[in-house]
Design an enzyme around this catalytic site. Structure first.
Site, PDB file in Angstrom:
ATOM      1  N   LYS A  11       0.815  -1.225   0.000  1.00  0.00           N
ATOM      2  CA  LYS A  11       0.000   0.000   0.000  1.00  0.00           C
ATOM      3  C   LYS A  11       0.847   1.272   0.000  1.00  0.00           C
ATOM      4  O   LYS A  11       0.366   2.336  -0.393  1.00  0.00           O
ATOM      5  CB  LYS A  11      -0.921   0.009   1.217  1.00  0.00           C
ATOM      6  CG  LYS A  11      -2.007  -1.062   1.171  1.00  0.00           C
ATOM      7  CD  LYS A  11      -3.270  -0.563   0.487  1.00  0.00           C
ATOM      8  CE  LYS A  11      -4.389  -1.606   0.580  1.00  0.00           C
ATOM      9  NZ  LYS A  11      -5.610  -1.166  -0.092  1.00  0.00           N
ATOM     10  N   SER A  37      -8.696   1.124   8.009  1.00  0.00           N
ATOM     11  CA  SER A  37      -8.339   0.531   9.290  1.00  0.00           C
ATOM     12  C   SER A  37      -7.006  -0.177   9.196  1.00  0.00           C
ATOM     13  O   SER A  37      -6.507  -0.707  10.170  1.00  0.00           O
ATOM     14  CB  SER A  37      -9.402  -0.494   9.688  1.00  0.00           C
ATOM     15  OG  SER A  37      -9.488  -1.482   8.680  1.00  0.00           O
ATOM     16  N   GLU A  59     -10.186 -14.158  -4.393  1.00  0.00           N
ATOM     17  CA  GLU A  59     -11.003 -13.655  -3.289  1.00  0.00           C
ATOM     18  C   GLU A  59     -11.351 -14.784  -2.333  1.00  0.00           C
ATOM     19  O   GLU A  59     -11.358 -15.953  -2.720  1.00  0.00           O
ATOM     20  CB  GLU A  59     -12.320 -13.085  -3.827  1.00  0.00           C
ATOM     21  CG  GLU A  59     -12.168 -11.869  -4.700  1.00  0.00           C
ATOM     22  CD  GLU A  59     -13.527 -11.407  -5.196  1.00  0.00           C
ATOM     23  OE1 GLU A  59     -14.039 -10.408  -4.671  1.00  0.00           O
ATOM     24  OE2 GLU A  59     -14.066 -12.083  -6.107  1.00  0.00           O
ATOM     25  N   GLY A 106     -16.440 -13.608   0.044  1.00  0.00           N
ATOM     26  CA  GLY A 106     -16.508 -12.243  -0.497  1.00  0.00           C
ATOM     27  C   GLY A 106     -16.085 -12.248  -1.954  1.00  0.00           C
ATOM     28  O   GLY A 106     -15.056 -11.674  -2.307  1.00  0.00           O
ATOM     29  N   ASP A 156     -17.365 -10.776  -4.540  1.00  0.00           N
ATOM     30  CA  ASP A 156     -18.005  -9.701  -5.307  1.00  0.00           C
ATOM     31  C   ASP A 156     -17.176  -9.271  -6.516  1.00  0.00           C
ATOM     32  O   ASP A 156     -17.731  -8.930  -7.564  1.00  0.00           O
ATOM     33  CB  ASP A 156     -18.276  -8.493  -4.411  1.00  0.00           C
ATOM     34  CG  ASP A 156     -16.997  -7.957  -3.807  1.00  0.00           C
ATOM     35  OD1 ASP A 156     -16.436  -8.639  -2.913  1.00  0.00           O
ATOM     36  OD2 ASP A 156     -16.525  -6.883  -4.227  1.00  0.00           O
ATOM     37  N   SER A 191       1.073  -9.548  -0.558  1.00  0.00           N
ATOM     38  CA  SER A 191       0.656  -8.162  -0.349  1.00  0.00           C
ATOM     39  C   SER A 191       1.292  -7.501   0.864  1.00  0.00           C
ATOM     40  O   SER A 191       1.555  -6.300   0.860  1.00  0.00           O
ATOM     41  CB  SER A 191      -0.869  -8.111  -0.241  1.00  0.00           C
ATOM     42  OG  SER A 191      -1.330  -9.043   0.715  1.00  0.00           O
TER      43      SER A 191
END
Lengths: 322, 322
Positions: A59, A84, A208, A212, A214, A309
């Site tokens: 990130k 968060s 995923e 979840g 989606d 990640s």
């Protein structure tokens, strides 16, 4: 549905510009391999280890890239983000390095140590309920003229995240598959753009948790599917309810497949990487390896990249690993 | 006291021969650094990461080296070792790779998963009480004409272990200090020989838990000090009661200092490495970093190597990390 034509800045070639912009400040993270893993899955696996990135996660790449592109007026007024997790720390550290004021809206039930870590980078931490945080962020942004740095539906964030895959191709050459964990789709869409630029024959696969899926449903249907609730999964980095328009536009063009992993498969992959490869990774990273390690996803002896990640996890008795 | 003259094979130059002999089969392990760590301690720290070695620990180096030097008759008859930990797996894997029969005497209270791991490399596992294991090993060795591979008081083991430090100097150049965890003294004496060969100005420091400072007392007094009981320490790799004659002979000539760390300091170093550096290391490895991280041992801004001995640990809920 929005198409990629509406976001001309999201081109494969733009990843090279992002790389140039951030390469002097990001860690060029190592690629790790395991002969045991290769034998188990019947292929050659390359883990791109963003757990060794600044703040312990990819990130930082997107956050630094986005903040470095603010104009002088925006930089003087400051930025705001709601998160968060790793995005909070990425924005906080990037802001500190660039001398920009940062406000981070965090859920009031965030662990104290996460709030302290974010505040430790010099950011102002504002507590909010999870439901209200988008509204709170928008209100503060309007009142103070802060620039909102969205965690994934932001072109400069996407381009920054894509630099991890760009580096991976420079480090290991061509790949047959590249797997990335998928929450809001920032990492996956950046990864797909980098792959289109560096190795267009490589299949990009988003992963995923089953609870979840989606992003996969959005990718298949061509429009953003919204979950009613955040998915219940150990992979806390991908507990998003929907992906962004920009993310879907990139994914529709450049992602080859979407798949899922069960919680048990994620845990088994997590334990494998900790125990056998001796690196601390977060559950969201294990998610990307899980379909391959479980044998559910056949890689046919190929050369396979996995974007690890990050490595920020809670370990009972050991505290938060930031 | 035995002196180094009695062990002419233990020369700094011999490490080069050991390196030549094993370099095609050992992992050349990476060196990891942390700007956070450097800032905390005021120096430049280089972790030589033997947690990424085959079997997850440096012990593979010595075991492979020792087994590769057996003559044809010894190799045909087989080897025996007693160990509850990494030496067992090192000997078992080296034996498998070299086509040699191996018998490992393990304490009967070893965790099943450790026994399985050792047996998994094809070794015959014999259970024994901790008190009887030396006698049991000697009896089996005599009966079957097995060669006993002592875990540390064995010149070829010492020379093999020294190749980790040899590699470190090749990777990072000169150092001011080099710290190694100290149990039986195999790693420390090998490290000291390698340092004498590659960087004689570098101070080699052995680290023990406060509860088991026999090596330091032996080094100071010039004769082997024996503890009544195995030291109670989280650092399970160094729970030895005494060092070997060969180890003391090398240490007396080539080790600059011996120091200790408390259990709390070991735990703090362990947490730092897991949480901030994102690598899984065993408590015995954290032991070597602990005196520096705690500030007890001043390194005066120097360039400091740490031999990270391995990454095989039990994590509650996650099982044994082998």
């Amino acid at each position: 549905m929005k198409t990629l034509e509406q976001f001309p800045e999201l081109s494969p070639a733009s990843i090279a510009d992002a790389m140039d912009r951030i390469k002097s400040v990001v860690n060029q993270t190592p690629v790790m391999t395991s002969s045991t893993l290769n034998e188990l899955v019947g292929g050659e696996i390359f883990l791109k280890c963003e757990n060794f990135q600044k703040i312990g996660a990819f990130k930082f790449r997107g956050a630094y890239h986005a903040l470095s592109k603010l104009d002088a007026d925006q930089a003087a007024k400051g930025v705001i983000a709601h998160s968060s997790g790793n995005h909070a720390q990425g924005v906080a550290l990037a802001a500190k390095m660039l001398g920009i004021k940062a406000t981070i809206v965090m859920p009031e039930d965030s662990t104290p140590v996460k709030m302290e870590a974010t505040a430790g980078y010099g950011a102002t931490v504002v507590k909010s309920t999870a439901d209200a945080r988008e509204r709170v962020s928008a209100e503060l942004a309007e009142k103070h003229e802060y620039t909102l740095i969205h965690p994934y539906d932001n072109s400069d964030i996407i381009l920054g995240q894509g630099t991890a895959a760009w580096e991976l191709f420079e480090e290991v050459g061509e790949l047959d598959y590249l797997f990335a964990p998928t929450g809001g789709g920032g990492l996956l869409s950046g990864t797909a753009l980098a792959t289109a630029a560096k190795c267009p024959s490589c299949k990009v696969v988003g992963v995923e948790p089953v609870s979840g899926d989606d992003a996969g449903r959005s990718w298949r249907s061509g429009s953003v599917v919204e979950l009613e609730k955040s998915p219940k999964t150990i992979a806390d980095g991908v507990r998003t309810r929907f992906i962004g328009d920009r993310n879907l536009a990139v994914m529709s063009r450049y992602v080859s497949d979407m798949t899922t992993a069960t919680e048990r498969q994620i845990l088994e992959a997590l334990q494998f990487v900790w125990a056998r490869m001796k690196i601390v990774v977060e559950p969201s990273s294990a998610l990307a390896l899980a379909p391959i390690l479980s044998g559910d996803y056949q890689i046919n002896g190929g050369r396979v990249g996995i974007i690890i990640s990050g490595g920020n996890v809670n370990v009972p008795g050991c505290g938060f690993f930031h």
